[in-house]
Scaffold this active site. Structure first.
Site, PDB file in Angstrom:
ATOM      1  CE  LYS A  19      56.142  34.994  18.162  1.00 35.01           C
ATOM      2  NZ  LYS A  19      56.648  33.542  18.748  1.00 35.01           N
ATOM      3  CG  ASN A  20      57.234  34.485  22.396  1.00 30.56           C
ATOM      4  OD1 ASN A  20      56.483  33.853  21.500  1.00 30.56           O
ATOM      5  ND2 ASN A  20      58.404  34.809  22.005  1.00 30.56           N
ATOM      6  NE  ARG A  90      59.527  24.310  18.606  1.00 36.29           N
ATOM      7  CZ  ARG A  90      59.818  23.083  18.486  1.00 36.29           C
ATOM      8  NH1 ARG A  90      59.887  22.301  17.481  1.00 36.29           N
ATOM      9  NH2 ARG A  90      60.046  22.412  19.828  1.00 36.29           N
ATOM     10  CB  CYS A 114      62.147  24.868  13.734  1.00 39.37           C
ATOM     11  SG  CYS A 114      62.834  25.915  14.933  1.00 39.37           S
ATOM     12  NE  ARG A 119      62.508  26.018  19.445  1.00 40.30           N
ATOM     13  CZ  ARG A 119      61.577  27.114  19.283  1.00 40.30           C
ATOM     14  NH1 ARG A 119      61.629  27.461  17.831  1.00 40.30           N
ATOM     15  NH2 ARG A 119      60.826  27.469  20.107  1.00 40.30           N
ATOM     16  N   PRO A 120      63.703  19.998  21.316  1.00 42.59           N
ATOM     17  CG  PRO A 120      65.225  18.783  22.803  1.00 42.59           C
ATOM     18  CD  PRO A 120      65.256  19.896  21.813  1.00 42.59           C
ATOM     19  CB  ILE A 121      58.590  18.849  24.275  1.00 45.55           C
ATOM     20  CG1 ILE A 121      58.262  17.640  23.501  1.00 45.55           C
ATOM     21  CG2 ILE A 121      58.500  20.074  23.264  1.00 45.55           C
ATOM     22  CD1 ILE A 121      56.661  17.547  23.195  1.00 45.55           C
ATOM     23  CG  ASP A 122      64.413  16.772  26.570  1.00 43.98           C
ATOM     24  OD1 ASP A 122      65.552  16.667  27.122  1.00 43.98           O
ATOM     25  OD2 ASP A 122      64.024  17.830  26.074  1.00 43.98           O
ATOM     26  CG  LEU A 123      64.118  20.074  29.369  1.00 43.43           C
ATOM     27  CD1 LEU A 123      64.685  21.517  29.546  1.00 43.43           C
ATOM     28  CD2 LEU A 123      64.920  19.104  30.506  1.00 43.43           C
ATOM     29  CG  ASP A 302      62.961  35.332  20.931  1.00 48.10           C
ATOM     30  OD1 ASP A 302      62.124  35.116  21.576  1.00 48.10           O
ATOM     31  OD2 ASP A 302      63.605  34.375  20.390  1.00 48.10           O
ATOM     32  CB  VAL A 324      68.796  30.386  24.308  1.00 45.41           C
ATOM     33  CG1 VAL A 324      67.574  29.505  24.202  1.00 45.41           C
ATOM     34  CG2 VAL A 324      69.177  31.187  25.435  1.00 45.41           C
ATOM     35  NE  ARG A 394      55.227  31.588  12.428  1.00 44.36           N
ATOM     36  CZ  ARG A 394      55.219  30.065  12.384  1.00 44.36           C
ATOM     37  NH1 ARG A 394      55.560  29.678  11.510  1.00 44.36           N
ATOM     38  NH2 ARG A 394      54.648  29.768  13.409  1.00 44.36           N
TER      39      ARG A 394
HETATM   40  C1  EPZ Z   1      60.434  30.257  23.456  1.00 44.21           C
HETATM   41  O1  EPZ Z   1      60.445  29.016  23.056  1.00 44.21           O
HETATM   42  C2  EPZ Z   1      59.890  31.221  22.671  1.00 44.21           C
HETATM   43  N1  EPZ Z   1      58.649  31.022  21.983  1.00 44.21           N
HETATM   44  C3  EPZ Z   1      60.940  31.576  21.710  1.00 44.21           C
HETATM   45  O2  EPZ Z   1      60.864  32.668  20.909  1.00 44.21           O
HETATM   46  C4  EPZ Z   1      62.191  31.907  22.370  1.00 44.21           C
HETATM   47  O3  EPZ Z   1      63.220  31.965  21.480  1.00 44.21           O
HETATM   48  C5  EPZ Z   1      62.674  30.610  23.570  1.00 44.21           C
HETATM   49  O4  EPZ Z   1      61.437  30.695  24.490  1.00 44.21           O
HETATM   50  C6  EPZ Z   1      63.734  30.890  24.383  1.00 44.21           C
HETATM   51  O5  EPZ Z   1      63.720  32.392  25.049  1.00 44.21           O
HETATM   52  C7  EPZ Z   1      57.511  31.058  22.475  1.00 44.21           C
HETATM   53  O6  EPZ Z   1      57.257  31.519  23.647  1.00 44.21           O
HETATM   54  C8  EPZ Z   1      56.383  30.537  21.946  1.00 44.21           C
HETATM   55  P1  EPZ Z   1      62.940  26.925  25.614  1.00 44.21           P
HETATM   56  P2  EPZ Z   1      60.641  27.690  23.782  1.00 44.21           P
HETATM   57  O7  EPZ Z   1      61.963  25.765  25.820  1.00 44.21           O
HETATM   58  O8  EPZ Z   1      59.667  27.499  24.741  1.00 44.21           O
HETATM   59  C9  EPZ Z   1      65.929  23.457  24.850  1.00 44.21           C
HETATM   60  C10 EPZ Z   1      60.299  33.805  18.679  1.00 44.21           C
HETATM   61  O9  EPZ Z   1      61.352  34.381  17.954  1.00 44.21           O
HETATM   62  N2  EPZ Z   1      64.892  22.466  25.321  1.00 44.21           N
HETATM   63  O10 EPZ Z   1      63.086  27.998  26.677  1.00 44.21           O
HETATM   64  O11 EPZ Z   1      60.559  26.633  22.773  1.00 44.21           O
HETATM   65  C11 EPZ Z   1      65.762  23.960  23.485  1.00 44.21           C
HETATM   66  O12 EPZ Z   1      66.145  23.151  22.521  1.00 44.21           O
HETATM   67  C12 EPZ Z   1      60.557  32.256  19.350  1.00 44.21           C
HETATM   68  O13 EPZ Z   1      59.367  34.583  19.363  1.00 44.21           O
HETATM   69  C13 EPZ Z   1      65.222  21.228  25.370  1.00 44.21           C
HETATM   70  O14 EPZ Z   1      66.309  20.688  25.261  1.00 44.21           O
HETATM   71  O15 EPZ Z   1      62.201  27.756  24.173  1.00 44.21           O
HETATM   72  C14 EPZ Z   1      66.550  25.459  23.727  1.00 44.21           C
HETATM   73  O16 EPZ Z   1      67.748  25.323  23.074  1.00 44.21           O
HETATM   74  C15 EPZ Z   1      61.592  31.615  18.717  1.00 44.21           C
HETATM   75  N3  EPZ Z   1      64.255  20.504  25.972  1.00 44.21           N
HETATM   76  C16 EPZ Z   1      66.345  25.810  24.837  1.00 44.21           C
HETATM   77  O17 EPZ Z   1      66.050  24.645  25.671  1.00 44.21           O
HETATM   78  C17 EPZ Z   1      63.052  21.038  26.224  1.00 44.21           C
HETATM   79  O18 EPZ Z   1      62.224  20.186  26.497  1.00 44.21           O
HETATM   80  C18 EPZ Z   1      65.441  26.930  25.144  1.00 44.21           C
HETATM   81  O19 EPZ Z   1      64.145  26.420  24.732  1.00 44.21           O
HETATM   82  C19 EPZ Z   1      62.684  22.432  26.191  1.00 44.21           C
HETATM   83  C20 EPZ Z   1      63.739  23.281  25.780  1.00 44.21           C
END
Ligand code: EPZ
Length: 429
Positions: A19-20, A90, A114, A119-123, A302, A324, A394
């Site tokens: 999926k991811n 998301r 969620c 889960r911000p997208i600031d980065l 996950d 994480v 999902r």
């Molecule tokens: C991906 O989410 C996966 N989703 C998630 O899988 C998975 O848990 C996650 O990576 C970690 O491995 C998909 O690929 C669609 P991150 P993503 O950005 O990209 C923080 C599942 O069960 N962060 O690596 O959203 C964030 O809050 C799902 O299949 C910021 O602070 O994860 C988190 O604590 C759930 N700012 C950490 O980083 C940002 O701009 C990791 O998030 C981005 C992230």
């Protein structure tokens, strides 16, 4: 879902496409102009349907033939994403980078938090701004504009999967070279980089933490394949162990499951790896361990809820932390209803293994927490009924069918089944 637990599972299941990996690969079709991306092994999941609708709303023509999806990108794309679709998933934020570099503009309602975290997208946005984009907020939506993105050096404060994917895709059409440091190293990132390279992108270093991308004027169509879903595969292996059965997952990449295999061996359990298959033979209970979920190649977050369910039936004490998503523990309450001896201690979970779990009415609060409850229900005595299986569907293709093929006694329940507590969870992915 209704589960009559206590039956040892045995047999073989084939892993679905990841999926991811499929989600960002589908979004990469936006980078094309007047050409087609053919994608094999796309899993049949609700999230794929949402991504298809989102891409179609931006102008992508979509055709599916069997397990293959054809995504044709026209010369003109829309850059505004419909709020009703983005709210459903998301991962919609993965269209930002491709749209911004392809159209010079992108608009996306800001995704809220969620069940598993803020889960911000600031980065993502900081990276786009570093590449020369203007980022503004309009009525709760982020609007990114850039006449032309410029290559630059981006250091990620955290190896975010989504930020790495978005910036890597944006950089493929930027002017000059982009360096992404402290990048995520997940296999899904490597799969996306290979797909982009087959479309003509100049990328190297994926999987190492430092990714180099030399921008090109345009990319070309290609035919690509999604890697097997390591999280789905591991979930079936854990189901075998928790029911005292023997399960094989085939057509997978065993190295992607190294972190789990290492932890199972630390529990004193045997795991057999043969070619593209992994088997857990029927065996006694394992012993308690400590684990901390971390970015790849660390133990995957996950799989943390599913591992919590397994360790609730191990000998002795276990301690789990999630590095994480620090508050990804909504499954704890539900497992306690089934008789698990689990308590929070600060941001750690302390588990004392119990001889058995009891069936109960429980609620799936999110995708992986729901998967953990399915595993607990398969191991438990009597019947377990799980509400909101929509979360689990999902991420798991043909879940009931696959478990039945392993000998499980499971059946779908009409979703209007409300447990006595009357809880109603939120959405996530
Ligand atoms: C991906 O989410 C996966 N989703 C998630 O899988 C998975 O848990 C996650 O990576 C970690 O491995 C998909 O690929 C669609 P991150 P993503 O950005 O990209 C923080 C599942 O069960 N962060 O690596 O959203 C964030 O809050 C799902 O299949 C910021 O602070 O994860 C988190 O604590 C759930 N700012 C950490 O980083 C940002 O701009 C990791 O998030 C981005 C992230």
């Amino acid at each position: 879902m209704s589960i009559a637990g206590g039956h040892p599972l045995s047999g073989t299941v084939r892993a679905q496409g990841a999926k991811n990996a499929a989600l960002p690969i589908m979004a990469a079709s936006l980078l094309l102009s007047d050409s087609t991306l053919g994608v094999r092994r796309v899993p049949q999941l609700d999230d794929m349907t949402v991504m298809r609708k989102l891409l179609a709303s931006l102008g992508i023509k979509i055709e599916s033939r069997g397990e293959e999806l054809y995504l044709t990108s026209p010369s003109e794309l829309s850059w505004e994403t419909p709020e009703r679709l983005v709210r459903l998933m998301r991962a919609s934020s993965l269209v930002l980078g491709p749209l911004l570099s392809r159209c010079g503009k992108a608009k996306l309602p800001l995704p809220g938090g969620c069940a598993i975290g803020s889960r911000p997208i600031d980065l993502h946005l900081k990276g786009f701004a570093k590449m020369g984009a203007d980022i503004t907020l309009e009525h709760g939506a982020v609007v990114a504009t850039a006449k032309e993105l410029r290559g630059c050096r981006i250091y990620l404060d955290f190896p975010s999967v989504g930020a790495t994917e978005n910036l890597m895709m944006a950089a493929t059409l930027a002017r000059g070279e982009t360096l992404i440091e402290n990048a995520a190293r997940e296999p899904e990132i490597t799969n996306l980089a290979e797909v982009l390279r087959s479309m003509g992108a100049d990328i190297r270093g994926e999987g190492t933490g430092t990714i180099h991308v030399k921008g090109k004027r345009e990319l070309q169509g290609s035919r690509v394949e999604v890697i097997p879903d390591r999280i789905e595969a591991c979930t079936y292996l854990l189901a075998g162990i928790m029911t005292g059965g023997s399960v094989t997952v085939c057509d997978i990449i065993p190295e992607h499951m190294d972190a789990l295999v290492a932890k199972l061996e630390e529990m004193g359990l045997e795991v057999l790896v043969e070619g593209k298959s992994v088997t857990v033979p029927s065996q006694k209970r394992g012993r308690g361990i400590s684990l901390k979920a971390l970015p790849y190649p660390g133990f995957p977050t996950d799989l943390q809820p599913q591992m919590t369910a397994l360790l609730s039936l191990a000998d002795g004490t276990s301690v789990i932390q999630d590095g994480v998503f620090e508050s990804r523990f909504l499954h704890i309450n539900e497992l306690q209803k089934m008789g698990a001896d689990i308590r929070m201690q600060g941001n750690a979970v302390v588990i004392t293994g119990v001889p058995f779990l009891n069936g109960a009415d429980v609620v799936a609060t999110d995708l992986r927490a729901g998967a953990a409850l399915v595993l607990a229900g398969l191991a438990a005595k009597e019947e377990t009924r799980i509400l909101n299986m929509g979360h689990v569907h999902r991420g798991y293709e043909n879940l009931e069918e696959k478990f039945r093929s392993l000998g499980a006694q499971v059946k779908m329940l009409p979703d209007e089944f409300i447990p006595s507590s009357g809880e109603n969870p939120s959405e996530e992915d």
